[in-house]
Every structure is written in structure tokens, then in C-alpha cells.
Design a protein around this motif. Sequence first.
Motif, PDB file in Angstrom:
ATOM      1  N   GLU A 213       0.831  -1.208   0.000  1.00  0.00           N
ATOM      2  CA  GLU A 213       0.000   0.000   0.000  1.00  0.00           C
ATOM      3  C   GLU A 213       0.864   1.256   0.000  1.00  0.00           C
ATOM      4  N   ARG A 214       1.935   1.244   0.790  1.00  0.00           N
ATOM      5  CA  ARG A 214       2.868   2.380   0.799  1.00  0.00           C
ATOM      6  C   ARG A 214       3.499   2.558  -0.572  1.00  0.00           C
ATOM      7  N   ALA A 215       3.894   1.448  -1.177  1.00  0.00           N
ATOM      8  CA  ALA A 215       4.536   1.510  -2.494  1.00  0.00           C
ATOM      9  C   ALA A 215       3.572   2.065  -3.532  1.00  0.00           C
ATOM     10  N   TRP A 216       2.313   1.614  -3.494  1.00  0.00           N
ATOM     11  CA  TRP A 216       1.324   2.115  -4.459  1.00  0.00           C
ATOM     12  C   TRP A 216       1.118   3.619  -4.290  1.00  0.00           C
ATOM     13  N   LEU A 221       1.697   9.237  -6.252  1.00  0.00           N
ATOM     14  CA  LEU A 221       2.029  10.641  -6.001  1.00  0.00           C
ATOM     15  C   LEU A 221       3.251  11.066  -6.819  1.00  0.00           C
ATOM     16  N   ALA A 222       4.203  10.150  -7.007  1.00  0.00           N
ATOM     17  CA  ALA A 222       5.381  10.457  -7.828  1.00  0.00           C
ATOM     18  C   ALA A 222       4.988  10.662  -9.289  1.00  0.00           C
ATOM     19  N   LYS A 223       4.053   9.854  -9.780  1.00  0.00           N
ATOM     20  CA  LYS A 223       3.559  10.020 -11.156  1.00  0.00           C
ATOM     21  C   LYS A 223       2.932  11.401 -11.336  1.00  0.00           C
ATOM     22  N   GLU A 224       2.177  11.835 -10.346  1.00  0.00           N
ATOM     23  CA  GLU A 224       1.547  13.160 -10.425  1.00  0.00           C
ATOM     24  C   GLU A 224       2.603  14.259 -10.513  1.00  0.00           C
ATOM     25  N   ARG A 225       3.624  14.153  -9.649  1.00  0.00           N
ATOM     26  CA  ARG A 225       4.674  15.177  -9.672  1.00  0.00           C
ATOM     27  C   ARG A 225       5.366  15.208 -11.028  1.00  0.00           C
ATOM     28  N   GLY A 230       7.680  17.736 -12.470  1.00  0.00           N
ATOM     29  CA  GLY A 230       8.742  17.373 -11.547  1.00  0.00           C
ATOM     30  C   GLY A 230       8.986  18.406 -10.470  1.00  0.00           C
ATOM     31  N   GLU A 231       9.841  18.093  -9.510  1.00  0.00           N
ATOM     32  CA  GLU A 231      10.100  18.948  -8.360  1.00  0.00           C
ATOM     33  C   GLU A 231      10.783  20.258  -8.731  1.00  0.00           C
ATOM     34  N   ALA A 232      11.702  20.219  -9.720  1.00  0.00           N
ATOM     35  CA  ALA A 232      12.451  21.431 -10.066  1.00  0.00           C
ATOM     36  C   ALA A 232      11.526  22.523 -10.570  1.00  0.00           C
ATOM     37  N   LYS A 233      10.483  22.105 -11.296  1.00  0.00           N
ATOM     38  CA  LYS A 233       9.536  23.075 -11.834  1.00  0.00           C
ATOM     39  C   LYS A 233       8.582  23.591 -10.768  1.00  0.00           C
ATOM     40  N   HIS A 234       8.570  22.954  -9.606  1.00  0.00           N
ATOM     41  CA  HIS A 234       7.569  23.275  -8.593  1.00  0.00           C
ATOM     42  C   HIS A 234       8.218  23.616  -7.252  1.00  0.00           C
ATOM     43  N   SER A 235       9.208  24.498  -7.308  1.00  0.00           N
ATOM     44  CA  SER A 235       9.804  24.990  -6.069  1.00  0.00           C
ATOM     45  C   SER A 235       8.847  25.955  -5.388  1.00  0.00           C
ATOM     46  N   PHE A 236       9.105  26.250  -4.114  1.00  0.00           N
ATOM     47  CA  PHE A 236       8.227  27.127  -3.341  1.00  0.00           C
ATOM     48  C   PHE A 236       8.078  28.486  -4.011  1.00  0.00           C
ATOM     49  N   PHE A 237       9.192  29.083  -4.439  1.00  0.00           N
ATOM     50  CA  PHE A 237       9.141  30.443  -4.975  1.00  0.00           C
ATOM     51  C   PHE A 237       8.535  30.494  -6.376  1.00  0.00           C
ATOM     52  N   ARG A 238       8.617  29.392  -7.130  1.00  0.00           N
ATOM     53  CA  ARG A 238       7.924  29.354  -8.418  1.00  0.00           C
ATOM     54  C   ARG A 238       6.417  29.318  -8.211  1.00  0.00           C
ATOM     55  N   GLY A 239       5.996  28.683  -7.140  1.00  0.00           N
ATOM     56  CA  GLY A 239       4.571  28.675  -6.821  1.00  0.00           C
ATOM     57  C   GLY A 239       4.049  30.066  -6.528  1.00  0.00           C
TER      58      GLY A 239
END
Length: 443
Positions: A213-216, A221-225, A230-239
Motif C-alpha cells: 500500500e505504501r509503495a502504491w 504521487l510520484a507520477k503526479e509530480r 517534476g520537483e524542479a519546476k515546482h519549487s516554493f518560490f515558483r509557486g
Amino acid sequence: MTTTTDIGTRTVRKVLRRFLPILILCYFALYLDRLNLSVAALTMNDELGITPAIYGLVAGVFFWTYSLFEIPSNYIVSRVGVRVWVARIIVSWGLVTMITAAAAGPGSLVVLRLLLGVAEAGFSPAMLFFLASWIPSSRRAAAISLMIVSVPLSGIGTPISMHIIDAMEGVAGMSGWRWMFLITGLPPVILGYFFYRIIRNRPADAQFLNPDERAWLESELAKERTSLGGEAKHSFFRGLANPRVAALVVVYILYAFSLFGYQFFIPQILKQFGLSNIAVGWVALIPPLLAVGPMLWWCRHSDRKQERIRHFAITGVLAAVGFCVAGLFLHEPFVAFVGFCLAGIGLYCCMPIQLSIPSTFLSGAALAAGLATINGLGNIGGYFGPQVTGIIREATGGFPVAVLVLSAAILASALLALLVDRRIRRGRETESAAGARDVVSTS
């Protein structure tokens, strides 16, 4: 044989069973402590010499500091996690609510409401960030609605608070409204402790889930990101700098103007119908309770259709129609109250849908930033709604014009949301076309 769908359903159900009860209780306490001022006003205003315009200032000034500290608070959440910081928020607002019992006049009330804004800042977007860290987007609006259902249910606190004021009047030489602040401020202090014990920041810390269940959950959530860049495009200050976030701030300002103008003044409006204080408490409970079923159904419908903004706009128009009916027929209590019921259903159905929109184009730290920006700056409308309502009430001697202004604000919010929807769709089409060109150029 266990399918992916079975694992997903089981996992989300486990997560909701684990966390939703404490989230619902915290939201219930939040809105009870934020809005109990509207109940206290029925007796407190005369005792402290507070006029309608001053009351509007006292009710709305909370949002000055709430908005100012929202982004810093959620930056801390993005760094240290929800568990510790939100537990601090909950305990803090409970203590400030209890201290409000010592208010000696309009000046001290303003100071205490400013402190309450500092204490509460960051709670709502942190809760949304928490759900986005645990619930896949395909199921998120329904999950948010289950959490936000505590907001209309917190209307139960109105008659309870009114009964506290009535029963405790004069006990130990104190006014009933002072006792009400003392008593309603205690539960959050206790809830803060249990929040810290129960909440975990991320699925990797979830010992209550099986390894599969944890793996799923982590995989989904990783697929969504990844799908959002990805994370680089979604930093705090870019938000913070996202233009779609700026547009949604304006949508939320207009929505909050209407919502909080209604919530802070509905007891006083109902009082003009000739009801007793206790009756006002029970009648004010009806519109939010009527909204619970439609809100849950509407959010599930939004999840099934995987569409947010038009769902928000439709219920925004419903709220505008309700306020229009109430404002035009305020001299007819029954017709006006039907209008307020329609407005309440529309406003409360809007809430979880509006809160789920940012996660359709942001993730990670950028989502925390976007939620903080929208909720923080958007709640400026929470200041202007009560303030303008109080000023109009004092200038005209009644509420009809003020209620019609609330109608215009939520209608403008709905129409602007539709324009934002067009921009978001065009942005996705542009990004898809760019992605297709990149694939062609590398092949």
C-alpha cells in the motif's frame, strides 16, 4: 488476485480513516473560534459600545495578520512538515481565543483579533498541502469535501455558543460572552496535542499501511509530480510567481468577501426578524446543515468529471441568486431565509472545489506556496466583506443593500473563475504542444 484498483481503494480508505477524524475536529474548532465573535456580538456589542461599522472592523481585521503571515507560515510547513507546525498553530489559536474573554473595548478586541490572525495563519493551506501529500488527485476533491464538511457542521457551534452565553451570564461576575470565549478556546489546546501524536508528514512514515500500500501510494504521487513537471519546476518560490495563482487570488478575494460578510452578520440579520437570541442560534444553523449533503455530492461529481473550476462557478451563481432573493425580500422573513439557504448551499459547495483547484497545476513545495498565496491574499476579502457590510448597514439603517453587494461579489468570483479556466486550459494545450515538438525534435 489483488488489482491496482483494489490496492488504491484500500489504501486511500485507510489513510482517510486514520487522519480524517482529527482533521475534521480541527476544522470544526477553527471555524467555531473564528466565528464565535458573530454570536458574542448579540450581547457584547452593547456592553462594549461597538457600532455596526466598528464591529465590521473588529470582525475583518483578523484577516490583516492572517493574510500577512500566511506565506511565511507555509514556507515553514514546506521546510519542517505539517505535523509540528500545525500542532503549534492549533494550540496558539485556542489560547488567543481564551484570552479574548478579557477584552475591555473595541481597541483590545482589535488587538486580540490581530493576534488570532497570526495564530491561525497557515492552517488551511497546510491541511490542503497535507492531503495533496497523501491523496492522489483523482480522489482529492472528495477527500477535501469530507474534511471541509466540518465547516458547515461548525454551525452547530452557533446555538451551543448561544446557550453558553445564556447559561453562564453573571457567573463569577462575568458576562456570558466572556465565558463563551473561555470555554470554546479550550478544545483546540487539547486537539493540538492529539494532532501531533496522530499526524505523519509523508507516506514513507505510514506504519499503518502495508508495504504494498505504501509503495502504491508513493508511486501514484510520484507520477503526479512527474506529470506536472517534476520537483524542479515546482519549487516554493515558483509557486508564488505562477500567474494562474495570481488570478485565483482575485477569485478567492471576491468569494471570501461574500462568505465572511454573510457568516459574521447572519446572526444580526436574523435578529431583525424578531427572533430571540437562542432562536437566532438554531435558525442560523439551518443553511450550513442543508449544505452538507449537496457539498459532498457535488465534490464527488467533480472528481468523477475531473473538473474543478466550472463546478465552482455553477455553485457560485447559485449563491449569488440566493443572496439576490434575500436582499430583495428582506422584508419578508420566510422568503429571505429561503434565499439565505440557497446562498449558504452555494457558498459551502464552492469551498472544497475552490481549494482543490491549485493542485491541478502545482505540486510539492510550489503547491504549498500557491495555497498559501491564494488563501492568504485571498482572505483579504474576509476583511472587506464584514467591513463593507457593517458600513452599508450603518449608512442605510438596514441590510438589503449589503446583501445585494454580497450577491454581486460571489457572482463576479464565479465569472472570473470561468476566465481563469480558459487560461489554464490554454496553458495546458501550449505545454502539450511544446512537449510534442520536443519529442519530434529528439527522434
